[in-house]
Design a protein around this motif. Structure first.
Motif, PDB file in Angstrom:
ATOM      1  N   ALA A  22       0.860  -1.188   0.000  1.00 54.39           N
ATOM      2  CA  ALA A  22       0.000   0.000   0.000  1.00 54.39           C
ATOM      3  C   ALA A  22       0.892   1.233   0.000  1.00 54.39           C
ATOM      4  O   ALA A  22       1.407   1.640   1.045  1.00 54.39           O
ATOM      5  N   TYR A  23       1.090   1.840  -1.190  1.00 53.65           N
ATOM      6  CA  TYR A  23       1.899   3.052  -1.310  1.00 53.65           C
ATOM      7  C   TYR A  23       1.030   4.267  -0.997  1.00 53.65           C
ATOM      8  O   TYR A  23       0.014   4.506  -1.664  1.00 53.65           O
ATOM      9  N   SER A  24       1.420   5.075  -0.012  1.00 57.83           N
ATOM     10  CA  SER A  24       0.676   6.289   0.318  1.00 57.83           C
ATOM     11  C   SER A  24       0.992   7.427  -0.649  1.00 57.83           C
ATOM     12  O   SER A  24       0.253   8.412  -0.729  1.00 57.83           O
ATOM     13  N   GLU A  25       2.084   7.290  -1.375  1.00 56.89           N
ATOM     14  CA  GLU A  25       2.486   8.278  -2.371  1.00 56.89           C
ATOM     15  C   GLU A  25       3.309   7.565  -3.430  1.00 56.89           C
ATOM     16  O   GLU A  25       3.682   6.393  -3.274  1.00 56.89           O
ATOM     17  N   ASP A  26       3.575   8.253  -4.539  1.00 55.31           N
ATOM     18  CA  ASP A  26       4.400   7.654  -5.578  1.00 55.31           C
ATOM     19  C   ASP A  26       5.762   7.267  -4.998  1.00 55.31           C
ATOM     20  O   ASP A  26       6.338   7.995  -4.179  1.00 55.31           O
ATOM     21  N   GLY A  27       6.275   6.115  -5.422  1.00 54.70           N
ATOM     22  CA  GLY A  27       7.548   5.652  -4.873  1.00 54.70           C
ATOM     23  C   GLY A  27       8.244   4.679  -5.800  1.00 54.70           C
ATOM     24  O   GLY A  27       8.005   4.661  -7.016  1.00 54.70           O
ATOM     25  N   THR A  28       9.099   3.853  -5.225  1.00 62.20           N
ATOM     26  CA  THR A  28       9.875   2.887  -6.003  1.00 62.20           C
ATOM     27  C   THR A  28       9.868   1.524  -5.323  1.00 62.20           C
ATOM     28  O   THR A  28       9.650   1.405  -4.115  1.00 62.20           O
ATOM     29  N   PHE A  29      10.156   0.503  -6.121  1.00 71.18           N
ATOM     30  CA  PHE A  29      10.397  -0.854  -5.634  1.00 71.18           C
ATOM     31  C   PHE A  29      11.713  -1.303  -6.255  1.00 71.18           C
ATOM     32  O   PHE A  29      11.964  -1.052  -7.440  1.00 71.18           O
ATOM     33  N   ALA A  30      12.572  -1.956  -5.457  1.00 72.68           N
ATOM     34  CA  ALA A  30      13.897  -2.318  -5.964  1.00 72.68           C
ATOM     35  C   ALA A  30      14.296  -3.726  -5.548  1.00 72.68           C
ATOM     36  O   ALA A  30      13.880  -4.229  -4.497  1.00 72.68           O
ATOM     37  N   VAL A  31      15.102  -4.332  -6.392  1.00 68.69           N
ATOM     38  CA  VAL A  31      15.724  -5.628  -6.102  1.00 68.69           C
ATOM     39  C   VAL A  31      17.235  -5.435  -6.185  1.00 68.69           C
ATOM     40  O   VAL A  31      17.749  -5.002  -7.233  1.00 68.69           O
ATOM     41  N   GLN A  32      17.932  -5.722  -5.103  1.00 66.94           N
ATOM     42  CA  GLN A  32      19.394  -5.644  -5.072  1.00 66.94           C
ATOM     43  C   GLN A  32      19.950  -7.062  -5.137  1.00 66.94           C
ATOM     44  O   GLN A  32      19.702  -7.877  -4.246  1.00 66.94           O
ATOM     45  N   THR A  33      20.669  -7.382  -6.214  1.00 63.52           N
ATOM     46  CA  THR A  33      21.274  -8.711  -6.294  1.00 63.52           C
ATOM     47  C   THR A  33      22.543  -8.758  -5.446  1.00 63.52           C
ATOM     48  O   THR A  33      23.194  -7.738  -5.214  1.00 63.52           O
ATOM     49  N   ALA A  34      22.883  -9.951  -5.001  1.00 65.49           N
ATOM     50  CA  ALA A  34      24.098 -10.159  -4.213  1.00 65.49           C
ATOM     51  C   ALA A  34      25.242 -10.560  -5.141  1.00 65.49           C
ATOM     52  O   ALA A  34      25.182 -10.334  -6.350  1.00 65.49           O
ATOM     53  N   ASP A  35      26.274 -11.193  -4.591  1.00 66.47           N
ATOM     54  CA  ASP A  35      27.527 -11.333  -5.343  1.00 66.47           C
ATOM     55  C   ASP A  35      27.711 -12.658  -6.061  1.00 66.47           C
ATOM     56  O   ASP A  35      28.811 -12.954  -6.532  1.00 66.47           O
ATOM     57  N   GLN A  36      26.641 -13.468  -6.195  1.00 67.19           N
ATOM     58  CA  GLN A  36      26.801 -14.770  -6.844  1.00 67.19           C
ATOM     59  C   GLN A  36      25.689 -15.006  -7.859  1.00 67.19           C
ATOM     60  O   GLN A  36      24.555 -14.542  -7.683  1.00 67.19           O
ATOM     61  N   SER A  37      26.004 -15.751  -8.908  1.00 62.80           N
ATOM     62  CA  SER A  37      24.978 -16.130  -9.879  1.00 62.80           C
ATOM     63  C   SER A  37      25.431 -17.373 -10.623  1.00 62.80           C
ATOM     64  O   SER A  37      26.620 -17.697 -10.668  1.00 62.80           O
ATOM     65  N   ALA A  38      24.450 -18.054 -11.215  1.00 63.23           N
ATOM     66  CA  ALA A  38      24.731 -19.212 -12.050  1.00 63.23           C
ATOM     67  C   ALA A  38      24.563 -18.800 -13.518  1.00 63.23           C
ATOM     68  O   ALA A  38      24.787 -17.645 -13.868  1.00 63.23           O
ATOM     69  N   GLN A  39      24.111 -19.715 -14.366  1.00 61.88           N
ATOM     70  CA  GLN A  39      24.089 -19.449 -15.805  1.00 61.88           C
ATOM     71  C   GLN A  39      22.863 -18.640 -16.226  1.00 61.88           C
ATOM     72  O   GLN A  39      21.723 -19.011 -15.961  1.00 61.88           O
ATOM     73  N   SER A  40      23.100 -17.513 -16.850  1.00 63.70           N
ATOM     74  CA  SER A  40      22.094 -16.700 -17.539  1.00 63.70           C
ATOM     75  C   SER A  40      20.828 -16.424 -16.729  1.00 63.70           C
ATOM     76  O   SER A  40      19.711 -16.670 -17.190  1.00 63.70           O
ATOM     77  N   PRO A  41      20.944 -15.865 -15.544  1.00 65.50           N
ATOM     78  CA  PRO A  41      19.734 -15.499 -14.806  1.00 65.50           C
ATOM     79  C   PRO A  41      19.136 -14.207 -15.372  1.00 65.50           C
ATOM     80  O   PRO A  41      19.824 -13.422 -16.047  1.00 65.50           O
ATOM     81  N   ARG A  42      17.855 -13.993 -15.088  1.00 68.59           N
ATOM     82  CA  ARG A  42      17.177 -12.773 -15.505  1.00 68.59           C
ATOM     83  C   ARG A  42      16.394 -12.216 -14.314  1.00 68.59           C
ATOM     84  O   ARG A  42      16.084 -12.941 -13.368  1.00 68.59           O
TER      85      ARG A  42
END
Length: 704
Positions: A525-545
Motif C-alpha cells: 500500500a503506497y501512500s504516495e508515488d515511490g519505487t520498488f527495488a531488487v538488489q542482487t548479491a555477489d553470486q549467480s549461475a548461468q544466464s539469470p534474468r
C-alpha cells in the motif's frame, strides 16, 4: 587363576576444594588390560557421596602427566590413572574407587575431602538453562556469552590461546567455541598422523593442552562450547577428510562408507568410549558451557538420504551424554541451514538451538536477528548464533570491513535480537586478531552487565520508529534449497504479514533447480508515488534474468548481474509486485526494497513478561560495512521517536548507552500514553542502546 586388580598409593590433591572446583585423585594400579583407554578392558568408577548422602558416579581415565613449560613446550611425565570431580555442595564428601578388569573388581578404602565456600571471583558454577531465553550460573547470576570462535590453534596451543585470550580478558569477553579436530586439539585420529594412534587411543599432548585451557578459562571467567566432531570428518565432498578417518575401513575401522558412521554398531560403541573419556577427564570443568554434537552435520555425505539415521544417532548419543555426564552440561549441535533438523532441535536433551549465518549483506544484523527470532518461535529454547560472517573467504574481510563494522553490528544484533549472547564471528585468527578488533567486545560487555535479561525474562518485542522515514529493506535469510514464502503484505506503517517473511537468498531460474522456485509477490500500500527495488548479491549461475510484474503487467525483463540494483517506479495505491527469474538458473538476492515505508533507523527491542521493563538497540542502518568505507559516514538521523506498544501504565526511567564506550550519555523519565511507551531517540550517527525500568513513586500522608 589370575589375580584381581590392585589399587595402590591413592592420593587426593588437597583435602579441601571450593564449591565447583576440581578434586583430582591419582593412584597406581595393577590390572590386566592391553589398552588403558578402553572401558571394556579396564573400567574405573569413583563413587562420591555428598553431605546430603546422595551418590554420584564418575569414570576414571588414563593419562600421561606432561609438564607444561612457560614457553608452551611439554616434558613427558608419568603415565597413570586419575579421577576428577567437581563438588556441588559445601561440607564433607566421601569417595571410593572401584576398578574392574577381566579378572575381577577391586575397591579402595573410603576417603574424604571437604568442600568449602567459593573464594575465586570468577567461580559462579556451571552454566544452566531455565524458563527464559537466557542462561544462568549455578549461583543464579545471568550468563550472556560475548566472544567468538577460537576453534583451533595455528602453532603452539598454549602460546596461541594465551595471546588471544589475553585480549578477551581485557575487554570482558567470556565465550569461545573450540573444535575437536585433528589439526587442532582433537584426541582421536588416524594412526601415525602427528602422534595420533587410531581408535581408542587418545592423543595425550592435545589432552594436556586442554587440561590447561579449561582451567585457565575457569580462572578467568571464560566459557567454552566444545564441538565434539565436525562434518568434514565424515565427508568425501565438503571439507573432505573421511579417507584419513580411523573409523574408515581403509584405516582399520569398521565403516566401509562414511555414512556407516551413523549406523555401524561398533563405530557407535567406539564413539561412546571416546565420549566417556572426554566426560571423565573434563566433565568437572565448569568452564565448559556446552557439549556440541556436530558442526554442520548436513555437510556429511548424502545427508538427505541418511537424515533419518543421523537423527537417530543424535538422539542416541544425546541420551548417552546426558546419562554419563553427572554435571549436567548443556548440549547442542549445529546445522548450516535453518531448515535442519526440527526433530533434533525438539529433542528434550538438546538444551539450546544454534544458527549459522554467512551472507555479504550490508545489514547482516537483520539476517541474524530474523534467524534468532524464528528459532525462538519454533522451538522455545535459547538460541545462539554460533557462527557468522560476510562469506567464506577470510582474505577479503580486511578489505571489505577493516574496522569491523559488521562485527560490531552483528554482535549487538545477536544480543538484542533475542539471542542468548552475541553472534559469534568465525574469523578469529584471520580477521579479528590481525585487525585488532577485540575492542568491539568491551562496550557491549559493559552494557550487557546493566541489563536484567534473566530476572525480567526479556523477550523480543516490536518497536516502531517514527519521524525518520526511509526505505523498507527486506533481507532474505533462507539458504540453498529452502523454499521461500510466496506472498508478503506490506502495510503503510511498514509492518509485514507475515511479521518475519522467509525469503530465499536465491531467485531460482525457470530451467534448472526449479524444485526450489517460488517467486515472491509483494502486496504493498503506497501512500504516495515511490519505487520498488531488487538488489542482487555477489553470486549467480548461468544466464539469470530479473523480471518485475506490477498488477499482472510485466514492467521489464532483462539479464541479471551480481551486485546490481534493479528499480521500478510505482504510483500511489495498493499494488501487487511480483519478482521472478525467467532465466536459465539462479542469482543471489541481497534485498528487496520499498521506498517511504521504512525507517532510517532499525530498532531491536526486548521487553519483560510483565511489560514493566525493556532494553534495546537502535541502529542507523546506513552505518554499515558497504556504505561507510566507500561513501564515508552517513548523516546523523535526528528527531526520531521510538514507540513500544502494550506497555504497562506508569512512569519509567530510560538510560541511553554509547555503543562505542559502554557509558551512559543520557537519562530521562517518560510516561506511557495509552499503554504505549514513547521516547525520543538521540541524534544517531551509528547506534545506541537503552534500558527502561519502572520508576516507583511512593505516596505518603506527610503534610506538604
Amino acid at each position: 587363576m589370575q589375580s584381581p586388580p590392585v589399587i595402590q598409593n591413592l592420593s587426593i590433591q588437597g583435602t579441601s576444594v571450593e564449591l565447583y572446583g576440581k578434586v583430582e585423585i591419582k593412584f597406581d594400579l595393577t590390572a590386566r588390560y592391553s589398552n588403558p583407554y578402553d572401558y571394556e578392558e579396564i573400567e574405573i568408577k569413583a563413587s562420591f557421596r555428598s553431605p546430603e548422602e546422595k551418590t554420584i558416579e564418575v569414570d576414571g581415565f588414563f593419562m600421561e602427566e606432561f609438564q607444561l613449560q612457560t614457553n608452551g613446550s611439554l616434558i613427558s611425565g608419568e603415565e597413570r590413572f586419575k579421577v576428577r570431580f567437581s563438588p556441588h555442595q559445601i561440607g564433607i564428601w566421601t569417595f571410593q574407587i572401584r576398578v574392574s578388569d577381566k579378572n575381577g573388581t577391586a575397591k579402595s578404602l573410603v576417603q574424604s575431602f571437604v568442600c568449602v565456600e567459593i573464594s575465586h571471583p570468577h567461580n559462579h558454577g556451571f552454566v544452566r538453562t531455565n524458563a527464559s531465553n537466557y542462561l544462568l550460573h549455578d549461583d543464579g547470576e545471568q550468563y550472556i556469552p560475548i566472544g567468538g570462535n577460537m576453534s583451533w590453534q595455528n602453532n603452539n596451543p598454549f602460546v596461541d590461546y594465551q595471546r588471544w585470550l589475553k585480549e578477551y580478558i581485557a575487554t570482558g569477553a567470556n565465550f569461545l567455541r573450540l573444535w575437536h579436530t585433528h589439526w587442532g586439539l582433537g584426541i582421536e585420529w588416524k594412526n601415525g598422523w602427528r602422534g595420533f594412534r587410531g581408535l581408542k587411543h587418545y592423543h595425550q599432548i592435545n589432552s594436556r593442552y586442554q587440561d590447561w585451557l579449561f582451567d585457565f578459562c575457569a580462572d578467568n571467567g571464560i566459557y567454552i562450547m566444545l564441538c565434539l566432531q565436525h562434518h568434514g570428518q565424515v565427508s568425501t565432498q565438503v571439507n573432505p577428510i573421511w579417507t584419513d578417518n580411523p573409523y574408515a575401513s581403509v584405516n582399520g575401522g569398521s565403516c566401509e562408507h562414511s555414512w556407516d558412521f551413523f549406523r555401524n554398531e561398533e563405530a557407535i560403541l567406539t564413539s561412546k568410549n571416546r565420549l566417556r573419556y572426554i566426560i571423565a577427564r573434563w566433565g568437572y570443568a565448569r568452564s565448559i558451557m556446552a557439549w556440541e554434537l556436530w558442526n554442520e552435520v548436513e555437510w556429511t555425505d548424502n545427508y538427505a538420504q541418511h537424515q533419518a539415521a543421523i537423527k537417530e544417532w543424535c538422539k542416541e548419543i544425546a541420551t548417552f551424554i546426558k546419562e554419563q555426564d553427572p554435571y549436567g552440561h548443556l548440549l547442542t549441535t549445529s546445522y548450516a541451514k535453518s531448515a535442519n533438523d526440527p526433530d533434533v532441535w525438539s529433542n528434550p536433551h538438546i538444551d539450546l538451538t544454534q544458527t549459522h549465518v554467512y551472507i555479504n549483506s550490508p545489514n547482516i544484523e537483520r539476517n541474524l536477528s530474523s534467524a534468532v527470532r524464528a528459532y525462538l518461535n519454533d522451538f522455545g529454547k535459547p538460541n545462539l548464533i554460533g557462527e557468522f560472517g560476510l562469506g567464506h573467504d577470510p582474505t577479503k574481510l580486511g578489505m571489505l570491513d577493516p574496522n569491523g563494522i559488521h562485527l560490531h553490528n552483528g554482535m549487538w544484533a545477536g544480543v538484542f535480537g533475542g539471542g542468548l549472547g552475541t553472534a559469534m564471528s568465525w574469523w578469529w585468527d584471520q580477521y579479528i586478531h590481525p585487525q585488532g578488533l577485540y575492542y568491539h567486545f568491551a562496550p557491549l560487555a559493559k552494557v550487557v552487565n546493566k541489563i536484567p535479561f534473566l530476572d525480567k525474562k526479556l523477550r523480543p518485542r516490536k518497536g516502531v520508529i517514527r519521524g525518520a522515514p526511509g526505505t523498507l529493506h527486506m533481507s532474505p535469510t533462507l539458504d540453498w534449497g529452502e523454499i521461500g514464502i510466496g506472498n508478503i503484505t506490506i502495510y503503510q506503517d511498514g509492518t509485514l504479514d507475515p511479521k518475519r517473511p522467509s525469503l530465499s537468498r536465491y531467485l531460482y531460474g525457470a530451467r534448472w533447480n526449479t524444485q526450489y522456485r517460488n517467486p515472491p509477490t509483494f502486496t504493498v500500500a503506497y501512500s504516495e508515488d515511490g519505487t520498488f527495488a531488487v538488489q542482487t548479491a555477489d553470486q549467480s549461475a548461468q544466464s539469470p534474468r530479473i523480471a518485475i510484474w506490477l498488477d499482472g503487467v510485466k514492467l521489464f525483463d532483462q539479464y541479471a548481474k551480481p551486485n546490481t540494483l534493479y528499480k521500478v517506479d510505482i504510483s500511489a495505491g495498493l499494488h501487487d509486485i511480483k519478482v521472478e527469474n525467467p532465466g536459465t538458473d539462479w542469482i543471489s538476492i541481497e534485498a528487496y526494497s520499498v521506498s517511504s515505508l521504512g525507517s532510517l533507523i532499525d530498532a531491536y527491542v526486548l521487553s519483560s513478561e510483565d511489560e514493566t521493563a525493556a532494553a534495546g538497540w537502535v541502529l542507523n542502518h546506513q552505518y554499515n560495512h558497504q556504505i561507510v568505507p566507500v561513501q564515508g559516514e552517513p548523516e546523523s538521523v535526528s528527531g526520531a521517536e521510538l514507540w513500544i506498544e502494550g506497555f504497562a501504565a506508569g512512569t519509567y526511567d530510560v538510560k541511553w548507552y554509547n555503543c562505542q564506550t559502554g557509558e551512559i550519555f543520557r537519562n530521562e523519565t517518560v510516561r506511557t500514553v495509552h499503554n504505549t511507551l514513547r521516547f525520543f531517540v538521540p541524534d544517531l550517527l551509528w547506534d545506541a542502546a537503552f534500558v527502561v525500568n519502572e520508576q516507583f513513586v511512593h505516596l505518603t500522608n506527610d503534610p506538604v
